[in-house]
Design a protein around this motif. Sequence first.
Motif, PDB file in Angstrom:
ATOM      1  N   SER A 113       0.911  -1.193   0.020  1.00  0.00           N
ATOM      2  CA  SER A 113      -0.028   0.057  -0.017  1.00  0.00           C
ATOM      3  C   SER A 113       0.954   1.200  -0.024  1.00  0.00           C
ATOM      4  O   SER A 113       0.466   2.189  -0.782  1.00  0.00           O
ATOM      5  N   ILE A 114       1.807   1.104   0.966  1.00  0.00           N
ATOM      6  CA  ILE A 114       2.701   2.277   0.940  1.00  0.00           C
ATOM      7  C   ILE A 114       3.607   2.736  -0.598  1.00  0.00           C
ATOM      8  O   ILE A 114       3.520   3.975  -0.846  1.00  0.00           O
ATOM      9  N   ILE A 115       3.726   1.523  -0.934  1.00  0.00           N
ATOM     10  CA  ILE A 115       4.436   1.802  -2.449  1.00  0.00           C
ATOM     11  C   ILE A 115       3.484   2.132  -3.391  1.00  0.00           C
ATOM     12  O   ILE A 115       4.042   3.069  -4.196  1.00  0.00           O
ATOM     13  N   PHE A 228      11.073  -5.787  -0.660  1.00  0.00           N
ATOM     14  CA  PHE A 228      10.569  -4.750  -1.287  1.00  0.00           C
ATOM     15  C   PHE A 228      11.604  -3.419  -1.697  1.00  0.00           C
ATOM     16  O   PHE A 228      11.257  -2.500  -2.034  1.00  0.00           O
ATOM     17  N   GLY A 229      12.814  -3.973  -1.415  1.00  0.00           N
ATOM     18  CA  GLY A 229      14.061  -2.920  -1.488  1.00  0.00           C
ATOM     19  C   GLY A 229      14.055  -2.532  -3.071  1.00  0.00           C
ATOM     20  O   GLY A 229      14.206  -1.375  -3.369  1.00  0.00           O
ATOM     21  N   GLU A 230      13.869  -3.412  -3.906  1.00  0.00           N
ATOM     22  CA  GLU A 230      13.860  -2.898  -5.375  1.00  0.00           C
ATOM     23  C   GLU A 230      12.846  -1.937  -5.643  1.00  0.00           C
ATOM     24  O   GLU A 230      12.885  -1.228  -6.733  1.00  0.00           O
ATOM     25  N   TYR A 231      11.789  -1.781  -4.899  1.00  0.00           N
ATOM     26  CA  TYR A 231      10.605  -1.003  -5.249  1.00  0.00           C
ATOM     27  C   TYR A 231      10.758   0.254  -4.393  1.00  0.00           C
ATOM     28  O   TYR A 231       9.962   1.278  -4.247  1.00  0.00           O
ATOM     29  N   GLY A 232      11.943   0.520  -3.907  1.00  0.00           N
ATOM     30  CA  GLY A 232      12.291   1.918  -3.098  1.00  0.00           C
ATOM     31  C   GLY A 232      11.840   1.891  -1.903  1.00  0.00           C
ATOM     32  O   GLY A 232      11.695   3.050  -1.161  1.00  0.00           O
ATOM     33  N   LEU A 233      11.302   0.894  -0.954  1.00  0.00           N
ATOM     34  CA  LEU A 233      10.707   0.908   0.215  1.00  0.00           C
ATOM     35  C   LEU A 233      11.917   1.523   1.317  1.00  0.00           C
ATOM     36  O   LEU A 233      12.925   0.350   1.361  1.00  0.00           O
ATOM     37  N   VAL A 234      11.879   2.249   1.944  1.00  0.00           N
ATOM     38  CA  VAL A 234      12.890   2.696   2.974  1.00  0.00           C
ATOM     39  C   VAL A 234      12.159   2.231   4.346  1.00  0.00           C
ATOM     40  O   VAL A 234      11.179   2.464   4.639  1.00  0.00           O
ATOM     41  N   LEU A 235      13.227   1.806   5.006  1.00  0.00           N
ATOM     42  CA  LEU A 235      13.022   0.962   6.079  1.00  0.00           C
ATOM     43  C   LEU A 235      13.753   1.692   7.358  1.00  0.00           C
ATOM     44  O   LEU A 235      14.834   2.360   7.058  1.00  0.00           O
ATOM     45  N   LEU A 529       2.206  -5.170  -6.593  1.00  0.00           N
ATOM     46  CA  LEU A 529       3.165  -4.237  -6.579  1.00  0.00           C
ATOM     47  C   LEU A 529       3.160  -3.480  -7.759  1.00  0.00           C
ATOM     48  O   LEU A 529       2.894  -2.078  -7.837  1.00  0.00           O
ATOM     49  N   GLU A 530       3.237  -4.281  -8.969  1.00  0.00           N
ATOM     50  CA  GLU A 530       3.378  -3.419 -10.081  1.00  0.00           C
ATOM     51  C   GLU A 530       2.263  -2.925 -11.080  1.00  0.00           C
ATOM     52  O   GLU A 530       2.380  -2.301 -11.762  1.00  0.00           O
ATOM     53  N   ASN A 531       1.026  -3.518 -10.544  1.00  0.00           N
ATOM     54  CA  ASN A 531      -0.455  -3.078 -11.102  1.00  0.00           C
ATOM     55  C   ASN A 531      -1.150  -2.261 -10.242  1.00  0.00           C
ATOM     56  O   ASN A 531      -0.935  -2.489  -9.133  1.00  0.00           O
ATOM     57  N   SER A 532      -1.503  -1.148 -10.986  1.00  0.00           N
ATOM     58  CA  SER A 532      -1.942  -0.052 -10.162  1.00  0.00           C
ATOM     59  C   SER A 532      -3.417  -0.592  -9.337  1.00  0.00           C
ATOM     60  O   SER A 532      -4.056  -1.165 -10.003  1.00  0.00           O
ATOM     61  N   ILE A 533      -3.441  -0.475  -8.068  1.00  0.00           N
ATOM     62  CA  ILE A 533      -4.425  -0.856  -7.381  1.00  0.00           C
ATOM     63  C   ILE A 533      -4.935   0.207  -6.462  1.00  0.00           C
ATOM     64  O   ILE A 533      -4.079   0.714  -5.594  1.00  0.00           O
ATOM     65  N   PRO A 534      -6.107   0.867  -6.566  1.00  0.00           N
ATOM     66  CA  PRO A 534      -6.473   1.946  -5.763  1.00  0.00           C
ATOM     67  C   PRO A 534      -6.682   1.237  -4.247  1.00  0.00           C
ATOM     68  O   PRO A 534      -7.278   0.511  -3.995  1.00  0.00           O
ATOM     69  N   VAL A 535      -6.103   2.507  -3.509  1.00  0.00           N
ATOM     70  CA  VAL A 535      -6.167   2.272  -2.149  1.00  0.00           C
ATOM     71  C   VAL A 535      -7.652   3.009  -1.764  1.00  0.00           C
ATOM     72  O   VAL A 535      -7.724   4.242  -1.683  1.00  0.00           O
TER      73      VAL A 535
END
Length: 544
Positions: A113-115, A228-235, A529-535
């Motif tokens: 969701s964050i990504i 999730f690192g490859e998607y830029g998630l900062v931990l 992750l890669e398909n747009s899913i509305p929150v």
Amino acid sequence: MQMETFHWKKNQGLAEDYIHQTAQAADLFPYHFGNQEDWQSRVKWLDEGQSARSVDRGRLVEVLQAYNKKIGNAPAAFDQIAALASKEALAIVGGQQAGLFGGSLLVLYKAISIIQLAREWSGKLNRPVVPVFWIAGEDHDFDEVNHMYTLSNTQQIDKIKVDHPTGQRTSVSKLPLGAVAWKEALSELDQSLMDTEFKASLMAKLEKATEGDATLSDAFARWMAVLFGEYGLVLIDSDEPSLRAIESGMFEQLVLQNEAFAASLLKNQDEVMQAGYSPQAEVTKDGANLFVYAGGHRLLLHREGEYFTDKKKEYQFTKEQLHDLAVTSPAQLSNNVMSRPLMQEFLFPVLATVLGAGEIAYWALTKHAFAQFGMKMPIVAPRLEFTLIEGTVKKQMNKYDFTFEDVLYRFEQKKQDWLDSQDTLRLNERFDQVKSEFRDSYTPLVESLAAINPGVRKLGDTNLVKILEQIEFLQHKASDAYKTQFDATLRQLERIRLTILPLAKPQERVYNGCAYMNRYGNDWMKDLLENSIPVDGLHRVYYL
């Protein structure tokens, strides 16, 4: 990607009403995630009116770089950290406790969701929007995070857990588990998972995540970086000492304005109750809403006269002493659920925060607290929700005409209806007829016995009950014997139930993601992750 949307009503009424914008819930929040203009309004507030009480962005970037290097995060995450140095950068933030091997599926969905939101709003605003996952390593409820569940091939829900290494009530991030404990947990997981083409790689990555004298927080952070690192998630771990150092200024204010802070929470609590809801978190007039580390334990403080003290009154501090800790030793302090949202706002330029239903409810208590410290509550966005259904389970649902809603709300009735439809002998009907006929013929006889002797009448009543019990006993035995003809069907129906509603809870709150990665690899995660899913607060059924 085959996916269906379903409105699964939240057990938490306040969160349900907030998501669907009812008036009484909407008044408890300054923004709504479904209003595009509210996002623009939040951006404007961050650009023009952001509180002066915020951390130095350069120091924050240094802390994030050091921590993400330590856990081995991917280059894409470091790109996002670098972007955060810009004054234009905003953030989507969410977090969770550090669960064993990643915890339950909902943790993965929160990260997704964050990504998703960061990518969506970075594109819409044409500026950096950084995805940040806040690991609640400071939490001390070890029993809440020390286990995971998988569904075995024998249709058993396997629980894998690690024991508390010391017994001390302290933060999970301060409890190294040791190589033996990790080896045993990995071995249990290995035995629980079926052999597949993905298993060796999965287990190797998990072993690497638990290397050294890892705490649950260490292993969790490394595993999330892998996923999730490859998607830029900062931990970031909330209990990281270098982070504590830059939180000092906010801790100072939480101490100095402690009475006013508590009063603002109580004001919100009254508003929540007036709106017709029960407060999700306990708020008290003398609550400090801060923890202190003392004697090897993490202790919740409350005010008592001129002092801050723990529940057992083993430690006490004056406001001056606690303020001194905030300035000189901020690592000795820790947030609770009420002060953590404020600290998050102090650290990051939060465009939106991603929350579960329970979290939405307790954030409703913080609106005035944000204002108390010159801040404003960010946009509250509900995390994405999913139920994963495997192909064989979907086929079985079709075969027996079970919908997703059937499993949630009327599983036993549907199962019984199916069994009844197979009952060519009409056993229940015939037994019910026998009982009815016997009762009709026997009851008048028993009633006439009163003329002989009241004691005989009582004996007749008892006898009637016993005979009916014996008929029902035979009925149950006959029913059980009949059902054995359908053992295979009953196992398939049970598999459906255990897939969708294990332990009478949503799948995402029980099962760990490793079993699905072991069976299907990571393609399903890439889809999400890669398909747009509305929150949008709705539940989604994803067919593997």
